[in-house]
Design an enzyme around this catalytic site. Structure first.
Site, PDB file in Angstrom:
ATOM      1  N   ARG A 116      16.598   1.727 -16.973  1.00 32.99           N
ATOM      2  CA  ARG A 116      16.620   0.773 -18.084  1.00 32.99           C
ATOM      3  C   ARG A 116      15.763  -0.456 -17.776  1.00 32.99           C
ATOM      4  NH1 ARG A 116      23.075   0.222 -19.554  1.00 32.99           N
ATOM      5  NH2 ARG A 116      23.353   2.205 -20.674  1.00 32.99           N
TER       6      ARG A 116
ATOM      7  N   CYS B 215       0.832  -1.191   0.000  1.00 31.72           N
ATOM      8  CA  CYS B 215       0.000   0.000   0.000  1.00 31.72           C
ATOM      9  C   CYS B 215       0.870   1.245   0.000  1.00 31.72           C
ATOM     10  CB  CYS B 215      -0.903   0.001   1.226  1.00 31.72           C
ATOM     11  SG  CYS B 215      -1.846  -1.527   1.455  1.00 31.72           S
TER      12      CYS B 215
ATOM     13  N   LEU C  58      -4.025  -1.291  -1.098  1.00 32.24           N
ATOM     14  CA  LEU C  58      -4.150  -2.336  -2.106  1.00 32.24           C
ATOM     15  C   LEU C  58      -4.513  -3.609  -1.356  1.00 32.24           C
ATOM     16  CD1 LEU C  58      -3.802  -3.480  -4.988  1.00 32.24           C
ATOM     17  CD2 LEU C  58      -1.399  -3.904  -4.418  1.00 32.24           C
TER      18      LEU C  58
ATOM     19  N   ASN D 148       2.505  -0.670   5.364  1.00 30.92           N
ATOM     20  CA  ASN D 148       2.681  -1.095   3.977  1.00 30.92           C
ATOM     21  C   ASN D 148       3.509  -2.381   4.016  1.00 30.92           C
ATOM     22  OD1 ASN D 148       3.289  -1.376   1.231  1.00 30.92           O
ATOM     23  ND2 ASN D 148       5.015   0.042   1.354  1.00 30.92           N
ATOM     24  N   GLY D 149       2.905  -3.507   3.656  1.00 36.73           N
ATOM     25  CA  GLY D 149       3.676  -4.752   3.661  1.00 36.73           C
ATOM     26  C   GLY D 149       2.842  -5.946   4.032  1.00 36.73           C
TER      27      GLY D 149
ATOM     28  N   THR E  45      20.872   2.208 -14.571  1.00 32.55           N
ATOM     29  CA  THR E  45      20.495   0.797 -14.556  1.00 32.55           C
ATOM     30  C   THR E  45      19.043   0.610 -14.167  1.00 32.55           C
ATOM     31  OG1 THR E  45      22.720   0.381 -13.716  1.00 32.55           O
ATOM     32  CG2 THR E  45      21.197  -1.461 -13.715  1.00 32.55           C
TER      33      THR E  45
END
Length: 629
Positions: free
Chosen positions: A356, A37, A87, A111-112, A353
């Site tokens: 990409r 979340c 979420l 969050n987790g 990195t």
């Protein structure tokens, strides 16, 4: 790293699946896992509480809505605000946040996910009454029992802010290696701001920074304290002999934990070693889970890449072997270029990195979420733990090898963890990473690093200890040639022309004169290439403050190495590029014509060490390796 998702679902991902999702959100379901979340906490505001202040917190919290599109919540206690964008992965019906203890005196925004929440409820918190089925509710009750010393009891990934209304104190913490993102800031009025992403607080704070992984921040003590102190963190050289069965069991256990879910889930699969093992272990253990009873045991495979890319070919082969229902997502270089600004805004970085690799993952995540999948399991972390990047071929000794793996793990939160979390969360998709399980890291990092070294004379290529652990002759997890496939970085594997296209696009937008003056325009982390300059311009448009610029790591790198590892080979200093192809004398150009697809790739070029000028070519004949010349 990962370019393919396999989604567990009893049928195909059609309207019937979306209907099932709607039914879940309107009914009470049994709890089995957590959610990814967005949280925002504003703690200790100087001005009087007002509707205007509440409206501003809500406005900033909405910048995190992509992380939690299912619901939102805001709790105000005096001069403190806890906001949450949800979420819903577990207990969609009743697990809304913030969460509380029995008398609502402890307020938590999380969050987790906490994988051992059922064990904690039974053993540590048997006398407590729980209001929801949320795995994260245990945090409020553990604080009641143990004060600030409970964080190490949590087995999972998390960022949370806890407010104790009894004495108006607060506690914030972040998981061991930073799988979940978290930032902390300080405003001019003395308030402390904590948020899942920088975009929610950078406009309000005089100074802000990354909330360090493995730490907690206590208002009682006025600062940070490390709660995560594993043996490997000191970088002392371990001496435990390699036990392939113990390593295999530890990884299987890490994957099984992450199969707990109340919604359709998936597993990312690029066709490389790490994601293929994640998929293989998932399939082997899925049938006995509650998730399988709800969604079935069939895995649907979805792949992203440029037309004809290495990952598309490898992923299709793995999908056929494992028996998944295979689908491919193609993107063009122009599709990726068009998404770059969104990618930089969501990932909050200008690291070359990361951008990409994040772009294909960002595009893929949108497709996955559109099909009704909310959670995926991914293979991040393996290369850092086992020295899988090709530059590890040049490690001069086991001590340097081990110290480099330690440095890489400590930096994960600024690279692959950031990418895997934010590129997926941009579309409300959660990524779980079993290689970064706390117990698995301890198991893998306790192995004598001599066993991890690339030793062609002993038949050991990169990540040999992991490959060997799953090299089961009687019940193969994967075919030999996949099990022993050379490392291919995600940004390379989706198609080599992807990086070449990015460089060409940057060159058309950044002149030689602009680059020559880069040190004056960007004195910190001065970009040395037009590609880096291009990303930096975009980043500073979104996040112009100096503290934002300082959150992004810098320094020279070759094939994803740290700056220290460049010392291993003199020729690398003249070829500084994060692509795996920059590991001169190591990278094998994969997917040229192969006469026999049923065998391990025929040759691998391996560096002979830091002082070697001539690479060694070895012939691979699974499961052994013989030196050719």
């Amino acid at each position: 790293m990962e370019a393919l998702v396999a989604a567990a679902n009893p049928h195909s991902l059609q309207p019937s699946l979306l209907l099932a999702l709607l039914l879940i959100t309107t009914s009470r379901v049994e709890s089995r896992a957590g959610r990814m979340c967005g949280i925002l906490a504003v703690l200790g505001c100087a001005d009087e509480p007002s509707q205007a202040k509440r409206a501003r917190v809500l406005e900033l919290s909405r910048r995190l809505k992509h992380r939690g599109p299912d619901w939102s919540g805001l709790r105000q206690v005096g001069d403190c605000y806890l906001s949450h964008q949800r979420l819903a992965i577990i207990d969609p019906a009743s697990g809304d946040q913030p969460l509380y203890n029995e008398d609502h005196s402890i307020v938590v925004a999380v969050n987790g996910e906490i994988y051992n929440h059922e064990e904690l409820r039974t053993n540590q918190l048997a006398n407590h009454k729980f209001r929801t089925g949320s795995d994260c509710e245990v945090i409020a009750h553990l604080y009641e029992e143990h004060g600030e010393d409970f964080v190490d009891m949590l087995d999972g990934v998390f960022s949370f802010v806890l407010l104790d209304t009894r004495d108006r104190t607060f506690l914030a913490a972040r998981d061991a290696v930073g799988v979940t993102p978290l930032y902390v800031g300080w405003a001019i009025d003395g308030s402390v701001w904590i948020a899942s992403e920088m975009k929610a607080l950078h406009d309000e704070c005089e100074h802000f920074d990354i909330f360090p992984p493995g730490h907690l921040y206590s208002s009682k003590n006025g600062g940070f304290r490390r709660w995560y102190n594993p043996p490997w963190f000191s970088e002392a050289i371990p001496s435990v002999p390699y036990d392939p069965l113990a390593l295999r069991k530890a990884f299987e256990k890490a994957v099984i934990k992450r199969l707990m879910t109340d919604v359709p889930f998936g597993v990312l699969l690029s066709g490389g070693l790490d994601s293929s093992l994640v998929a293989a272990v998932t399939i082997r253990h899925l049938a006995g889970t509650k998730a399988a009873k709800r969604w079935g045991t069939k895995l649907h495979s979805f792949c992203v890449g440029l037309e004809g890319s290495p990952d598309l070919k490898a992923a299709k082969e793995v999908a056929d072997y494992l028996g998944t229902e295979h689908h491919e997502f193609h993107f063009t270089v122009q599709d990726g270029i068009d998404a770059i600004e969104d990618v930089i805004y969501h990932t909050e970085t200008y690291d070359v990195t990361t951008i990409r690799a994040s772009t294909p993952m960002f595009l893929m995540s949108r497709k996955i979420k559109a099909l009704g999948v909310k959670m995926v399991i991914s293979g991040e972390g393996s290369d850092e733990i086992f020295g899988g990047y090709l530059y590890f071929h040049k490690a001069p000794n086991k001590e340097e090898f081990h110290r480099e793996t330690c440095r890489k793990i400590k930096a994960l939160h600024q690279y692959d963890c950031l990418r895997a979390n934010k590129a997926t969360s941009a579309w409300g998709l959660e990524a779980r990473v079993p290689f970064l399980d706390k117990e698995f890291i301890n198991e893998a990092m306790s192995i004598d690093p001599e066993w991890k070294m690339v030793r062609p004379d002993l038949g050991r290529i990169e990540k040999w200890v992991l490959r060997k652990a799953f090299d089961d002759e009687e019940q193969p997890f994967l075919p030999k040639h996949i099990l022993y496939r050379q490392k291919e970085q995600f940004s390379d594997g989706v198609g080599y022309s992807w990086i070449d296209g990015l460089k060409a696009h940057a060159a058309s937008n950044v002149t030689d004169k602009m680059l020559s003056n880069a040190k004056f325009i960007f004195p910190h982390n001065t970009p040395t290439t037009k590609e880096a300059y291009y990303y930096r311009m975009i980043f500073e448009r979104f996040f112009p403050q100096k503290p934002a610029i300082l959150t992004v790591p810098g320094g020279p790198s070759v094939a994803c190495s740290t700056a220290k590892a460049i010392e291993w080979d003199a020729q690398w200093s003249g070829n500084l590029d994060p692509s795996g192809r920059a590991a001169l004398g190591v990278h094998l150009s994969a997917y040229e014509s192969e006469s026999d697809q049923n065998h391990v790739p025929t040759t691998i070029t391996a560096g002979a060490g830091a002082n070697s000028k001539k690479p060694r070519t070895i012939k691979v004949e699974a499961p052994g390796v013989a030196i050719e010349g």
